[in-house]
Design a protein around this motif. Structure first.
Motif, PDB file in Angstrom:
ATOM      1  N   LEU A 186       5.656   1.108  -3.321  1.00  0.00           N
ATOM      2  CA  LEU A 186       6.478   1.897  -2.398  1.00  0.00           C
ATOM      3  C   LEU A 186       6.540   1.238  -1.025  1.00  0.00           C
ATOM      4  O   LEU A 186       6.767   1.907  -0.012  1.00  0.00           O
ATOM      5  CB  LEU A 186       5.901   3.312  -2.279  1.00  0.00           C
ATOM      6  N   THR A 187       6.377  -0.044  -0.978  1.00  0.00           N
ATOM      7  CA  THR A 187       6.344  -0.809   0.272  1.00  0.00           C
ATOM      8  C   THR A 187       7.639  -0.657   1.070  1.00  0.00           C
ATOM      9  O   THR A 187       8.724  -0.583   0.509  1.00  0.00           O
ATOM     10  CB  THR A 187       6.108  -2.303  -0.048  1.00  0.00           C
ATOM     11  N   LYS A 188       7.505  -0.638   2.388  1.00  0.00           N
ATOM     12  CA  LYS A 188       8.656  -0.655   3.305  1.00  0.00           C
ATOM     13  C   LYS A 188       9.627   0.491   3.057  1.00  0.00           C
ATOM     14  O   LYS A 188      10.795   0.302   2.735  1.00  0.00           O
ATOM     15  CB  LYS A 188       9.400  -1.996   3.215  1.00  0.00           C
ATOM     16  N   ASN A 189       9.111   1.700   3.206  1.00  0.00           N
ATOM     17  CA  ASN A 189       9.949   2.887   3.184  1.00  0.00           C
ATOM     18  C   ASN A 189       9.673   3.704   4.438  1.00  0.00           C
ATOM     19  O   ASN A 189       9.085   3.195   5.397  1.00  0.00           O
ATOM     20  CB  ASN A 189       9.708   3.682   1.902  1.00  0.00           C
ATOM     21  N   TYR A 190      10.065   4.985   4.438  1.00  0.00           N
ATOM     22  CA  TYR A 190       9.896   5.832   5.618  1.00  0.00           C
ATOM     23  C   TYR A 190       9.028   7.042   5.323  1.00  0.00           C
ATOM     24  O   TYR A 190       9.200   8.106   5.916  1.00  0.00           O
ATOM     25  CB  TYR A 190      11.259   6.277   6.144  1.00  0.00           C
ATOM     26  N   LEU A 208      -1.582   0.018  -6.358  1.00  0.00           N
ATOM     27  CA  LEU A 208      -0.959   1.049  -5.532  1.00  0.00           C
ATOM     28  C   LEU A 208      -0.606   0.425  -4.187  1.00  0.00           C
ATOM     29  O   LEU A 208      -1.482  -0.010  -3.442  1.00  0.00           O
ATOM     30  CB  LEU A 208      -1.896   2.234  -5.329  1.00  0.00           C
ATOM     31  N   LEU A 209       0.689   0.368  -3.905  1.00  0.00           N
ATOM     32  CA  LEU A 209       1.173  -0.250  -2.671  1.00  0.00           C
ATOM     33  C   LEU A 209       1.986   0.772  -1.879  1.00  0.00           C
ATOM     34  O   LEU A 209       3.078   1.177  -2.304  1.00  0.00           O
ATOM     35  CB  LEU A 209       2.045  -1.472  -2.965  1.00  0.00           C
ATOM     36  N   VAL A 210       1.446   1.207  -0.741  1.00  0.00           N
ATOM     37  CA  VAL A 210       2.149   2.138   0.145  1.00  0.00           C
ATOM     38  C   VAL A 210       2.252   1.550   1.550  1.00  0.00           C
ATOM     39  O   VAL A 210       2.413   2.275   2.530  1.00  0.00           O
ATOM     40  CB  VAL A 210       1.447   3.515   0.181  1.00  0.00           C
ATOM     41  N   ASP A 211       2.154   0.252   1.650  1.00  0.00           N
ATOM     42  CA  ASP A 211       2.155  -0.427   2.940  1.00  0.00           C
ATOM     43  C   ASP A 211       3.519  -0.372   3.619  1.00  0.00           C
ATOM     44  O   ASP A 211       4.549  -0.196   2.978  1.00  0.00           O
ATOM     45  CB  ASP A 211       1.724  -1.891   2.785  1.00  0.00           C
ATOM     46  N   GLU A 212       3.493  -0.489   4.946  1.00  0.00           N
ATOM     47  CA  GLU A 212       4.699  -0.523   5.787  1.00  0.00           C
ATOM     48  C   GLU A 212       5.549   0.732   5.612  1.00  0.00           C
ATOM     49  O   GLU A 212       6.755   0.669   5.397  1.00  0.00           O
ATOM     50  CB  GLU A 212       5.510  -1.791   5.523  1.00  0.00           C
ATOM     51  N   ASN A 213       4.878   1.872   5.683  1.00  0.00           N
ATOM     52  CA  ASN A 213       5.559   3.156   5.753  1.00  0.00           C
ATOM     53  C   ASN A 213       5.250   3.786   7.111  1.00  0.00           C
ATOM     54  O   ASN A 213       4.910   3.074   8.065  1.00  0.00           O
ATOM     55  CB  ASN A 213       5.123   4.050   4.592  1.00  0.00           C
ATOM     56  N   PHE A 218      -3.466  10.592   4.755  1.00  0.00           N
ATOM     57  CA  PHE A 218      -3.486  10.310   3.323  1.00  0.00           C
ATOM     58  C   PHE A 218      -4.666  11.058   2.718  1.00  0.00           C
ATOM     59  O   PHE A 218      -5.778  11.014   3.250  1.00  0.00           O
ATOM     60  CB  PHE A 218      -3.634   8.810   3.073  1.00  0.00           C
ATOM     61  N   ASN A 219      -4.417  11.752   1.616  1.00  0.00           N
ATOM     62  CA  ASN A 219      -5.481  12.479   0.937  1.00  0.00           C
ATOM     63  C   ASN A 219      -6.258  11.498   0.049  1.00  0.00           C
ATOM     64  O   ASN A 219      -5.915  11.274  -1.109  1.00  0.00           O
ATOM     65  CB  ASN A 219      -4.892  13.615   0.093  1.00  0.00           C
ATOM     66  N   MET A 234      -2.489  -0.604   1.848  1.00  0.00           N
ATOM     67  CA  MET A 234      -2.080   0.506   2.705  1.00  0.00           C
ATOM     68  C   MET A 234      -1.733   0.047   4.116  1.00  0.00           C
ATOM     69  O   MET A 234      -1.539   0.870   5.008  1.00  0.00           O
ATOM     70  CB  MET A 234      -3.188   1.552   2.765  1.00  0.00           C
ATOM     71  N   ARG A 235      -1.635  -1.219   4.358  1.00  0.00           N
ATOM     72  CA  ARG A 235      -1.474  -1.762   5.693  1.00  0.00           C
ATOM     73  C   ARG A 235      -0.208  -1.239   6.382  1.00  0.00           C
ATOM     74  O   ARG A 235       0.732  -0.773   5.743  1.00  0.00           O
ATOM     75  CB  ARG A 235      -1.451  -3.293   5.651  1.00  0.00           C
ATOM     76  N   ASP A 236      -0.216  -1.333   7.710  1.00  0.00           N
ATOM     77  CA  ASP A 236       0.939  -0.934   8.525  1.00  0.00           C
ATOM     78  C   ASP A 236       1.303   0.537   8.337  1.00  0.00           C
ATOM     79  O   ASP A 236       2.453   0.886   8.050  1.00  0.00           O
ATOM     80  CB  ASP A 236       2.147  -1.830   8.238  1.00  0.00           C
TER      81      ASP A 236
END
Length: 338
Positions: A186-190, A208-213, A218-219, A234-236
């Motif tokens: 899910l990288t680079k979303n809002y 699991l990639l949630v970076d750059e949001n 986060f739970n 989880m960066r950025d």
């Protein structure tokens, strides 16, 4: 031409602009005929419209490549005759949507690539019939949300790529049917929030990639059920300091990236369960100091990146258990004493 014993039909310099345009017949080499074609690849062509009859002649085709040929629309029966299809690549085109149930007859489809289009939304019928799909790539599009039933038919999905969109909302049940999921990108979303329900019943999730949001919280408790998780990025995000037990139970974790997440302090037991960690990235945070035992359990660590923090002192005891360490980065940390 033959590719790994499969007959590949390459169609050069052809143009379909209007829905009424006819498909141009070609000549096969050797003793091959239409029924021998396993791969169809359109090259240096322009296909604004994929018609209802375009693949009728290739009834045994297993792979279709429609990459960067300006596809704007697809007829709702374009793939109806393609019941042997295993892979469709439609990346780098002009698509804004897929017709409902357009791939419903492609029961053997395992890979669908839609990267680099202009797709703004799906619905519950978009992926109807694709229970056997393993990989879906919809990165680099214009999705704003993922609704509850958008991906529901994809019960066999293993790899989901939704990065580089404009997603600000994902329904908490959007991934409920995907119990085989291994990669969630899910990288680079809002995203500003991430429901813990999104990770329920994902025993095989490895990436699991949630970076750059734009996550502000986060739970971390939701991670505990991910017993196969090996890569957590989880960066950025503006997550702040993780709770003490944030990564407890993640014994398969090999790589974690918490760079630029506004961490000010990190508990001495943060990584105590992560005995297989090989790489930790904590770049660009606001960490002033950390306990000498922080990395005591991570003896397999090969790379540790602590650049751009605010340590004023570093002690040998901080790293004395890291016998396999190959790379240690301490640049721009304001260190005065070692």
């Amino acid at each position: 031409q033959l590719v790994n014993d499969s007959y590949k039909c390459m169609i050069f310099n052809s143009t379909i602009i209007n829905e009424a345009d006819d498909f141009i017949d070609g000549v096969h080499e050797g003793n091959f005929n239409d029924d021998d074609v396993a791969i169809v690849h359109f090259v240096q062509s322009t296909y604004r419209h994929v018609s209802n009859t375009i693949f009728d002649k290739f009834r045994k085709v297993e792979q279709v490549l429609l990459i960067d040929i300006s596809v704007l629309t697809i007829s709702d029966q374009a793939f109806e005759s393609c019941d042997q299809l295993e892979s469709i690549q439609l990346s780098t085109n002009l698509l804004s949507k897929l017709p409902d149930s357009v791939l419903a007859n492609c029961k053997k489809l395992q890979t669908l690539t839609l990267s680099g289009n202009f797709i703004v939304s799906f619905n519950g019928k978009t992926f109807e019939g694709l229970e056997n799909l393993k990989t879906l790539q919809v990165d680099k599009n214009r999705l704003a949300e993922v609704k509850e039933n958008d991906l529901k038919p994809l019960i066999g999905l293993e790899n989901l790529f939704l990065g580089t969109n404009s997603i600000s909302f994902i329904h908490e049940n959007a991934f409920k049917s995907m119990s085989n999921l291994k990669v969630l990108e899910l990288t680079k979303n809002y995203l500003t929030t991430f429901s813990p329900n999104l990770l329920v019943n994902k025993p095989d999730l490895t990436w699991l990639l949630v970076d750059e949001n734009r996550l502000t919280s986060f739970n971390f408790t939701s991670l505990k059920q991910l017993t196969s998780l090996a890569y957590l990025i989880m960066r950025d995000n503006n997550l702040g300091s993780p709770p003490t037990d944030a990564f407890y139970g993640l014994k398969e974790l090999k790589y974690i990236d918490l760079s630029y997440t506004n961490i000010k302090e990190i508990d001495k037991d943060a990584f105590k369960d992560n005995i297989n960690l090989e790489s930790i990235e904590l770049i660009g945070n606001a960490i002033v100091n950390f306990d000498e035992s922080l990395f005591a359990s991570t003896s397999r660590l090969k790379s540790l990146d602590l650049r751009n923090n605010f340590f004023d002192i570093i002690r040998v005891k901080h790293f004395e258990n890291l016998h396999d360490l190959e790379f240690l980065y301490l640049i721009d940390c304001s260190i005065k004493t070692i």
